[in-house]
Design an enzyme around this catalytic site. Structure first.
Site, PDB file in Angstrom:
ATOM      1  N   ASP A  30       1.299   5.164  -7.538  1.00  0.00           N
ATOM      2  CA  ASP A  30       0.086   5.658  -7.528  1.00  0.00           C
ATOM      3  C   ASP A  30      -0.138   7.097  -6.763  1.00  0.00           C
ATOM      4  O   ASP A  30      -0.056   6.637  -5.020  1.00  0.00           O
ATOM      5  CB  ASP A  30      -0.982   5.178  -6.415  1.00  0.00           C
ATOM      6  CG  ASP A  30      -2.147   5.338  -7.018  1.00  0.00           C
ATOM      7  OD1 ASP A  30      -2.781   6.337  -7.106  1.00  0.00           O
ATOM      8  OD2 ASP A  30      -3.426   4.641  -6.698  1.00  0.00           O
ATOM      9  N   ARG A  47      -2.715   7.877  -3.929  1.00  0.00           N
ATOM     10  CA  ARG A  47      -2.485   6.736  -2.636  1.00  0.00           C
ATOM     11  C   ARG A  47      -1.629   7.039  -1.555  1.00  0.00           C
ATOM     12  O   ARG A  47      -1.711   7.692  -0.437  1.00  0.00           O
ATOM     13  CB  ARG A  47      -2.336   5.279  -3.151  1.00  0.00           C
ATOM     14  CG  ARG A  47      -2.115   4.602  -1.978  1.00  0.00           C
ATOM     15  CD  ARG A  47      -1.582   3.657  -2.646  1.00  0.00           C
ATOM     16  NE  ARG A  47      -0.641   2.534  -2.238  1.00  0.00           N
ATOM     17  CZ  ARG A  47       0.083   2.195  -1.619  1.00  0.00           C
ATOM     18  NH1 ARG A  47       0.877   3.312  -2.646  1.00  0.00           N
ATOM     19  NH2 ARG A  47       0.773   1.324  -0.751  1.00  0.00           N
ATOM     20  N   GLY A  55       0.131  -5.519   6.507  1.00  0.00           N
ATOM     21  CA  GLY A  55       0.395  -6.025   5.397  1.00  0.00           C
ATOM     22  C   GLY A  55       1.421  -4.025   4.301  1.00  0.00           C
ATOM     23  O   GLY A  55       0.597  -3.378   3.854  1.00  0.00           O
ATOM     24  N   ASP A  74       3.797  -8.231   7.133  1.00  0.00           N
ATOM     25  CA  ASP A  74       3.209  -9.314   6.409  1.00  0.00           C
ATOM     26  C   ASP A  74       3.379 -10.671   5.679  1.00  0.00           C
ATOM     27  O   ASP A  74       4.633 -11.163   6.012  1.00  0.00           O
ATOM     28  CB  ASP A  74       3.712  -8.105   5.159  1.00  0.00           C
ATOM     29  CG  ASP A  74       3.369  -7.676   3.716  1.00  0.00           C
ATOM     30  OD1 ASP A  74       2.627  -7.206   3.053  1.00  0.00           O
ATOM     31  OD2 ASP A  74       2.870  -8.828   2.954  1.00  0.00           O
ATOM     32  N   SER A  82       3.325 -12.131   3.095  1.00  0.00           N
ATOM     33  CA  SER A  82       3.970 -12.273   1.611  1.00  0.00           C
ATOM     34  C   SER A  82       5.498 -12.256   2.003  1.00  0.00           C
ATOM     35  O   SER A  82       6.044 -11.747   2.951  1.00  0.00           O
ATOM     36  CB  SER A  82       3.885 -11.353   0.479  1.00  0.00           C
ATOM     37  OG  SER A  82       4.557 -11.208   0.085  1.00  0.00           O
ATOM     38  N   ILE A 142      -1.689 -11.030  10.440  1.00  0.00           N
ATOM     39  CA  ILE A 142      -1.578 -10.402  11.722  1.00  0.00           C
ATOM     40  C   ILE A 142      -2.523 -11.222  13.104  1.00  0.00           C
ATOM     41  O   ILE A 142      -2.118 -11.465  13.951  1.00  0.00           O
ATOM     42  CB  ILE A 142      -2.135  -9.238  11.259  1.00  0.00           C
ATOM     43  CG1 ILE A 142      -2.442  -7.857  12.904  1.00  0.00           C
ATOM     44  CG2 ILE A 142      -3.397  -8.925  11.085  1.00  0.00           C
ATOM     45  CD1 ILE A 142      -0.816  -7.814  13.242  1.00  0.00           C
ATOM     46  N   GLU A 148      -2.741   0.382   4.420  1.00  0.00           N
ATOM     47  CA  GLU A 148      -3.435   0.167   3.461  1.00  0.00           C
ATOM     48  C   GLU A 148      -3.938  -0.931   2.918  1.00  0.00           C
ATOM     49  O   GLU A 148      -3.215  -1.818   1.944  1.00  0.00           O
ATOM     50  CB  GLU A 148      -2.248   0.600   2.001  1.00  0.00           C
ATOM     51  CG  GLU A 148      -3.018   1.176   0.651  1.00  0.00           C
ATOM     52  CD  GLU A 148      -3.072   0.516  -0.621  1.00  0.00           C
ATOM     53  OE1 GLU A 148      -4.495   0.134   0.239  1.00  0.00           O
ATOM     54  OE2 GLU A 148      -2.319   0.474  -1.099  1.00  0.00           O
ATOM     55  N   GLU A 200     -10.659  -8.246  -1.526  1.00  0.00           N
ATOM     56  CA  GLU A 200     -10.334  -9.570  -0.773  1.00  0.00           C
ATOM     57  C   GLU A 200      -9.798  -9.268   0.837  1.00  0.00           C
ATOM     58  O   GLU A 200      -9.157  -9.958   1.195  1.00  0.00           O
ATOM     59  CB  GLU A 200      -8.257  -8.249  -0.992  1.00  0.00           C
ATOM     60  CG  GLU A 200      -7.518  -8.062  -2.738  1.00  0.00           C
ATOM     61  CD  GLU A 200      -6.138  -7.027  -3.134  1.00  0.00           C
ATOM     62  OE1 GLU A 200      -6.380  -6.838  -1.220  1.00  0.00           O
ATOM     63  OE2 GLU A 200      -5.854  -7.442  -3.339  1.00  0.00           O
ATOM     64  N   HIS A 220      -5.024   3.248  -9.134  1.00  0.00           N
ATOM     65  CA  HIS A 220      -5.310   2.418  -9.716  1.00  0.00           C
ATOM     66  C   HIS A 220      -5.799   1.367  -8.725  1.00  0.00           C
ATOM     67  O   HIS A 220      -6.761   0.758  -9.472  1.00  0.00           O
ATOM     68  CB  HIS A 220      -3.845   1.621  -8.877  1.00  0.00           C
ATOM     69  CG  HIS A 220      -3.607   1.653  -8.144  1.00  0.00           C
ATOM     70  ND1 HIS A 220      -3.063   1.669  -6.450  1.00  0.00           N
ATOM     71  CD2 HIS A 220      -3.837  -0.077  -7.177  1.00  0.00           C
ATOM     72  CE1 HIS A 220      -3.565   0.997  -5.469  1.00  0.00           C
ATOM     73  NE2 HIS A 220      -3.645  -0.251  -5.347  1.00  0.00           N
TER      74      HIS A 220
END
Length: 544
Positions: A222, A225, A249, A271, A273, A299, A315, A324, A485
């Site tokens: 994207d 962005r 993130g 993050d 993940s 965080i 972002e 979200e 997106h």
């Protein structure tokens, strides 16, 4: 000389016949090549580039081959390097074509630059003169690589231990303390535990979804962005250079890399993940391991090695801006870590906009479809549920003819509160579509702005396109802008209307509220009424 010689030959040898020969141009053009970094000239382009490699650590041939540069890429690279040198900037580590892909670098930085005309004349073999590596340096490099691998393995091991420990704690919570005669414990908090467990499951699924490559590939591709963040950072390096940055993130770490490239002193990339493990490798492979520190966790729970940061970059935007609920975490981190006097939020402002949806193919796809399914009437499939879902779609500009879309939420990320994210705000729109066009519902999108100071205010109701014209960094996710997106959110009305007339003012209210039991989903409510109408319409959609 024999007097019988051919007169024509003798005539050619007479000095008086040499007049004019000195004006004949040489077949070889005399070119000189100026160093990319200083006022030093060379008679050979290979010699010049070899000098810049040894003196300024700029290896043109290595970059050309590593980045697989075509001719125009090489032209842009040369002009970019000259521009940086002319501006007095130290040449950043060139690791991506994104640094010099701007069309401005197709224009020569230096007038009559002979280098640009001789890029195909470079003797690349002259650069293939590797010296035997120093044994100590080679061993040190191997140790660094091994250390990076161990750090990644240790992070994974630590995560497994934490997960195992948490499972053990949860198992103990799920086993109530025994009481005589098996009398139920009046203080048993099972209901609360079930609610907490459901939230944890929701969070686990949310963070797990960001562990795979496809979602990051979509976001990185994207360009609207990603380029907005990159351009703001690179064009305002003074806001980043020497500063401590918090990237919330971080994903693959692209925003952290931009900041490190711009001279940040320390970047904390956070993050929750598993993508963070790949981010660590990416950071190391690009040589920024001394600047960027990757941390895994929410965080709200992770321990940062600093008390305050100078910039928070993230972002965080979801579909319809707030899907979200990641902004909640960003605002929490702002209150906990951002310097309250000079700290900067990147981006700094966000707005939500709404406009009528007319003559949309969405109604044909989702409603009219059931009227004729392979020749059979299946309208019994149509119930309210068809209209309850907020659709994320790419809308055509003609689907939203209103030139006067309404801004119904304007957030200054330096002062916004989480309570501001649940709201019911008024809007007013003039109906500009023709009377022949049907009203099919509403379209919602957002604009994002990057201002340079926490004290700078965004003019009320400003659109991203206007901000860009005034020199700000901004982008829109609306149907009239280049698509992102995020697309747009389409809210199909239960009843198709033809009642609005051109110029009629439509007034209403639009609200966001987290869906009960699914905090990362949103219920969107719209109430609207045209001037002169007696009744007001109301509908609720779920963005899930």
């Amino acid at each position: 000389m024999d007097s019988d010689s051919d007169p024509s030959t003798t005539e050619l040898l007479e000095p008086r016949n040499d007049d004019g020969w000195e004006d004949v141009e040489s077949d070889v053009e005399d070119r000189t090549f100026k160093s990319l970094f200083e006022d030093r000239w060379f008679g050979d382009i290979t010699e010049m580039l070899q000098y810049d490699k040894e003196k300024h650590d700029f290896d043109y041939v290595k970059l050309k081959n590593q980045l697989n540069l075509d001719f125009l890429d090489r032209v842009q690279l040369i002009n970019f390097v000259r521009a940086e040198a002319n501006a007095g900037n130290a040449l950043p580590k060139v690791w991506t074509t994104a640094l010099f892909e701007d069309e401005q670098y197709l224009k020569p930085t230096m007038e009559d630059d002979a280098v640009l005309y001789s890029l195909d004349d470079i003797d690349e073999a002259a650069f293939d003169t590797p010296t035997a590596p120093d044994a100590g340096e080679q061993e040190l490099q191997e140790l660094r690589e091994r250390l990076a691998q161990i750090q990644i393995q240790f992070a994974a091991y630590r995560e497994e231990v934490q997960v195992s420990f948490q499972k053990h704690v949860n198992a103990m919570k799920d086993t109530p303390a025994s009481q005589p005669n098996d009398v139920p414990n009046p203080k048993d908090a099972r209901t609360q535990e079930i609610t907490t467990s459901a939230q944890e499951d929701q969070d686990t699924g949310y963070f797990h979804s960001y562990a795979a490559n496809p979602i990051h590939e979509t976001m990185l591709k994207d360009t609207i962005r990603t380029s907005a963040y990159r351009d703001f950072i690179y064009h305002h390096k003074h806001l980043v250079a020497g500063k401590t940055i918090l990237d919330i993130g971080c994903g693959t770490g692209i925003l952290s890399l931009f900041c490190a490239q711009a001279g940040a002193k320390l970047v904390l990339a956070v993050d929750n993940s598993a993508i963070i493990d790949k981010a660590r490798v990416i950071v190391y492979e690009n040589g920024f391991q001394d600047v960027i520190k990757c941390l895994r966790g929410k965080i709200e729970e992770v321990h940062l090695p600093v008390q305050k940061v100078d910039v928070i970059i993230s972002e965080w935007m979801g579909y319809g801006l707030l899907y979200e609920s990641m902004l909640d975490s960003v605002l929490w981190a702002r209150d906990r870590y951002l310097d309250p006097e000079r700290g900067l939020m990147v981006p700094s402002h966000a707005t939500l906009r709404v406009a009528p949806l007319v003559d949309s193919e969405l109604r044909v796809e989702h409603v009219d479809f059931w009227k004729d399914v392979y020749g059979f009437d299946m309208t019994s499939m149509l119930d309210d549920a068809v209209y309850d879902e907020a659709l994320v779609r790419t809308l055509e500009k003609g689907d939203v003819p209103s030139e006067d879309s309404a801004s119904f939420l304007e957030l200054d990320l330096h002062t916004a509160k989480t309570t501001d994210l649940t709201f019911l705000h008024p809007f007013e729109i003039e109906w500009r579509a023709t009377e022949a066009q049907s009203f099919d519902g509403w379209a919602v999108w957002f604009d994002i702005f990057f201002l340079q100071s926490r004290t700078e205010n965004l003019p009320p109701r400003m659109e991203a396109s206007e901000a860009v014209r005034k020199g700000y960094t901004a982008f829109s996710t609306g149907p009239a802008a280049p698509q992102t997106h995020w697309q747009q959110v389409a809210l199909l009305a239960k009843t198709q209307e033809f009642g609005f007339t051109q110029g009629q003012v439509v007034r209403g209210k639009i609200g966001y509220q987290k869906k009960e039991g699914k905090d990362r989903s949103i219920d969107i409510e719209v109430m609207w009424q045209g001037d002169g109408e007696k009744s007001e319409r109301r509908q609720v959609w779920t963005l899930d």
